[in-house]
Scaffold this active site. Structure first.
Site, short mmCIF file in Angstrom:
data_model
loop_
_atom_site.label_atom_id
_atom_site.label_comp_id
_atom_site.label_asym_id
_atom_site.label_seq_id
_atom_site.Cartn_x
_atom_site.Cartn_y
_atom_site.Cartn_z
N HIS A 16 95.85 -26.16 22.04
CA HIS A 16 95.66 -26.25 20.59
C HIS A 16 95.70 -27.71 20.13
CE1 HIS A 16 99.85 -27.31 19.70
NE2 HIS A 16 100.23 -26.36 20.54
N GLU A 103 104.03 -20.11 23.92
CA GLU A 103 104.70 -21.29 24.46
C GLU A 103 106.08 -20.93 24.98
OE1 GLU A 103 104.76 -23.81 26.10
OE2 GLU A 103 104.19 -25.49 24.79
#
Length: 234
Positions: A16, A103
């Site tokens: 990202h 994550e």
């Protein structure tokens, strides 16, 4: 001489774009942060260069896009792919969000800098002989390396089931992972068969794309592509 590995299925690691915490180096796991304006531009630039018909990431070659459920990852997918390609992939049921790409859960370390984490662990009586290393020690009240390994290995097994039998591009087989810095580096270690604590230093900038594949068209020879030739753009 023809490329002996041409046509082998690939896994694209799409990190990202920048957030305020990635910019400052703060550990960002479960917190929901939007991309900064620079982060949006990072993804726009990489998407324009490598995503689209006839480009490195060609939607016609994609078997599946796996996306972390965190907002910064879903936003990255929305920016990198144009509306028509996104809709076509979704209509073909080739897009899904999965917690396996979330994550690393940093637990007590969420939002902290590395030096702050090490100071906190010292207060807790930890790391008396050597400094904290997330790949070996994990996170207090968060995930251990073993827990991250388990969810990544589950996804790798699923991807290899897609690739197996298609090692010469018999069917569209490219996989896209849209996720996070620590998670995608951890994925790379496990793709290559290394334990988390293996000292393999990897870098992946915000908005950047890495590539994994196989040698010799063999499902048993997973590889890291350290350099890639780009298609000729018309």
């Amino acid at each position: 001489m023809p490329d002996k590995d041409a046509g082998t299925p690939r896994v694209f690691l799409y990190r990202h774009g920048q957030t305020e915490w990635s910019k400052s180096g703060r550990y960002t796991g479960v917190s929901e942060l939007e991309l900064t304006e620079d982060g949006v531009q990072q993804v726009l630039a990489s998407g324009k260069m490598i995503v689209g018909s006839g480009k490195l990431i060609d939607p016609s070659n994609i078997a599946h896009v796996y996306i972390s459920p965190r907002r910064r990852a879903t936003q990255t997918f929305d920016i990198a792919f144009n509306d028509a390609d996104k809709q076509s992939l979704k209509d073909a049921e080739k897009v899904s969000e999965t917690d396996r790409l979330s994550e690393w859960n940093y637990g007590q370390y969420e939002g902290l800098l590395t030096r702050e984490i090490r100071a906190l662990r010292k207060e807790h009586g930890l790391d008396t002989e050597r400094p904290w290393d997330i790949w070996r020690d994990g996170c207090e009240s968060g995930e251990s390396p073993e827990e991250v390994t388990d969810r990544i290995d589950n996804l790798i097994q699923e991807i290899r089931s897609i690739h197996r039998g298609n090692m010469h591009s018999e069917n569209p087989c490219d996989i896209i992972l849209v996720a996070h810095g620590h998670l995608l580096r951890a994925f790379t270690k496990r793709w290559l068969g290394y334990p988390m604590e293996f000292p393999l230093s990897l870098m992946l900038e915000p908005g950047a794309v890495g590539v994994l594949s196989y040698q010799h068209h063999s499902i048993d020879e997973p590889a890291l592509l350290v350099g890639y030739g780009f298609p000729l753009q018309e």
